[in-house]
Design a protein around this motif. Structure first.
Motif, short mmCIF file in Angstrom:
data_model
loop_
_atom_site.label_atom_id
_atom_site.label_comp_id
_atom_site.label_asym_id
_atom_site.label_seq_id
_atom_site.Cartn_x
_atom_site.Cartn_y
_atom_site.Cartn_z
N GLY A 260 0.55 2.45 -6.80
CA GLY A 260 -0.04 1.22 -6.30
C GLY A 260 -0.98 1.48 -5.15
O GLY A 260 -1.29 2.62 -4.81
N LYS A 261 -1.39 0.41 -4.53
CA LYS A 261 -2.37 0.47 -3.44
C LYS A 261 -1.66 0.39 -2.10
O LYS A 261 -0.72 -0.39 -1.92
N LEU B 136 0.79 2.31 8.69
CA LEU B 136 0.81 1.60 7.41
C LEU B 136 0.67 0.11 7.67
O LEU B 136 1.42 -0.48 8.44
N VAL B 137 -0.30 -0.53 7.00
CA VAL B 137 -0.58 -1.95 7.22
C VAL B 137 -0.07 -2.81 6.06
O VAL B 137 0.53 -3.86 6.27
N ALA B 138 -0.30 -2.37 4.83
CA ALA B 138 0.05 -3.18 3.67
C ALA B 138 0.26 -2.28 2.47
O ALA B 138 -0.27 -1.16 2.41
N TYR B 139 1.04 -2.78 1.49
CA TYR B 139 1.27 -1.99 0.28
C TYR B 139 1.75 -2.89 -0.84
O TYR B 139 2.34 -3.96 -0.61
N GLU B 140 1.49 -2.46 -2.06
CA GLU B 140 1.88 -3.23 -3.24
C GLU B 140 3.36 -3.00 -3.56
O GLU B 140 3.96 -2.02 -3.10
N PRO B 141 3.99 -3.90 -4.35
CA PRO B 141 5.44 -3.84 -4.58
C PRO B 141 5.93 -2.54 -5.22
O PRO B 141 7.09 -2.18 -5.06
N GLY B 142 5.07 -1.83 -5.94
CA GLY B 142 5.49 -0.60 -6.61
C GLY B 142 5.62 0.59 -5.68
O GLY B 142 5.96 1.70 -6.13
N VAL B 143 5.38 0.39 -4.40
CA VAL B 143 5.42 1.48 -3.43
C VAL B 143 6.70 1.37 -2.59
O VAL B 143 7.03 0.30 -2.09
N LYS B 144 7.39 2.48 -2.42
CA LYS B 144 8.60 2.55 -1.61
C LYS B 144 8.36 3.47 -0.41
O LYS B 144 7.55 4.38 -0.47
N LEU B 145 9.14 3.22 0.66
CA LEU B 145 8.97 3.99 1.89
C LEU B 145 10.15 4.91 2.13
O LEU B 145 11.31 4.52 1.95
N GLY C 7 2.46 8.75 -7.11
CA GLY C 7 3.30 9.87 -6.74
C GLY C 7 3.74 9.73 -5.29
O GLY C 7 4.41 8.78 -4.93
N GLU C 8 3.32 10.68 -4.44
CA GLU C 8 3.73 10.68 -3.05
C GLU C 8 2.53 10.84 -2.12
O GLU C 8 1.54 11.48 -2.48
#
Length: 220
Positions: free
Chosen positions: A199-200, A164-173, A155-156
């Protein structure tokens, strides 16, 4: 290859044991100690042009170091990051992982480092115009200033800028005010990053820009 992250959250480091024929790739200047008969080769980070892009747009070094064990016995090497903080390992299984500029530390040889446009939202959020992508199969070690907090989102979720350091492809900013106009700016939060998707994400508990903002007035 055996690798173990040791030390406290403030001063993590990686102890790696290379078996005969194995190689580990790291940012330049990441090695703090190693067995004398490990072979070190410095190469451009993806070639000269790509290396320059990663250096000036992705916050990484122009060169990467390849440490190879060409002997017939196990050899050890210790890698560290330039800032005090925690180091984590992410295992890729044919997928992709996004790292903010400067977060990459080391990886196994089958991992590919790429650079992608992150967008104006990322830039305004003090995360950089570009993001480093790691893909393939293997292990990636990354780190940041402070402790690293792992969140599974569906969700959000709100993250303060430059955390923010890292995130998986399914996450948008996305970017937004922390609250109302008055509360956001006079409450000290200002703009924040809204991450959306599933995602993570990895968040750092401290930021270098926050430290600089705290120190600068004390030197005037």
């Amino acid at each position: 290859m055996e690798a173990e992250i040791k030390g406290t959250q403030a001063f993590s480091y990686i102890d790696i044991e290379l078996q005969p024929g194995e190689t580990i790739i790291s940012e330049s200047d990441a090695m703090s100690s190693m067995d004398a008969d490990i072979d070190l080769t410095a190469t451009f980070n993806g070639g000269l042009f790509k290396g320059l892009l990663k250096k000036y747009l992705g916050g990484e070094t122009l060169f990467v170091s390849r440490f190879s064990n060409n002997t017939d016995a196990p050899k050890k090497i210790t890698l560290v990051q330039p800032v005090p903080g925690e180091i984590r390992c992410y295992e890729l299984e044919g997928g992709e992982f996004n790292l903010q500029p400067g977060a990459y530390l080391a990886s196994t040889p089958d991992v590919t480092l790429g650079l992608r446009w992150a967008g104006l939202v990322s830039f305004i959020a003090r995360e950089g115009l570009f993001k480093l992508t790691v893909s393939g199969t293997g292990k990636v070690w990354y780190g940041a200033y402070g402790a690293l907090l792992e969140k599974e989102i569906d969700g959000e979720y709100i993250v303060d800028t430059s955390h923010l350091v890292a995130y998986e492809p399914g996450v948008k900013l996305k970017l937004q005010l922390a609250g109302g106009l008055f509360s956001s700016f006079f409450g000290g939060e200002g703009l924040v990053t809204r991450v959306e998707g599933k995602g993570k994400i990895i968040v750092q508990s401290r930021s270098v820009s926050g430290l600089a903002g705290w120190l600068n007035p004390k030197f005037r």
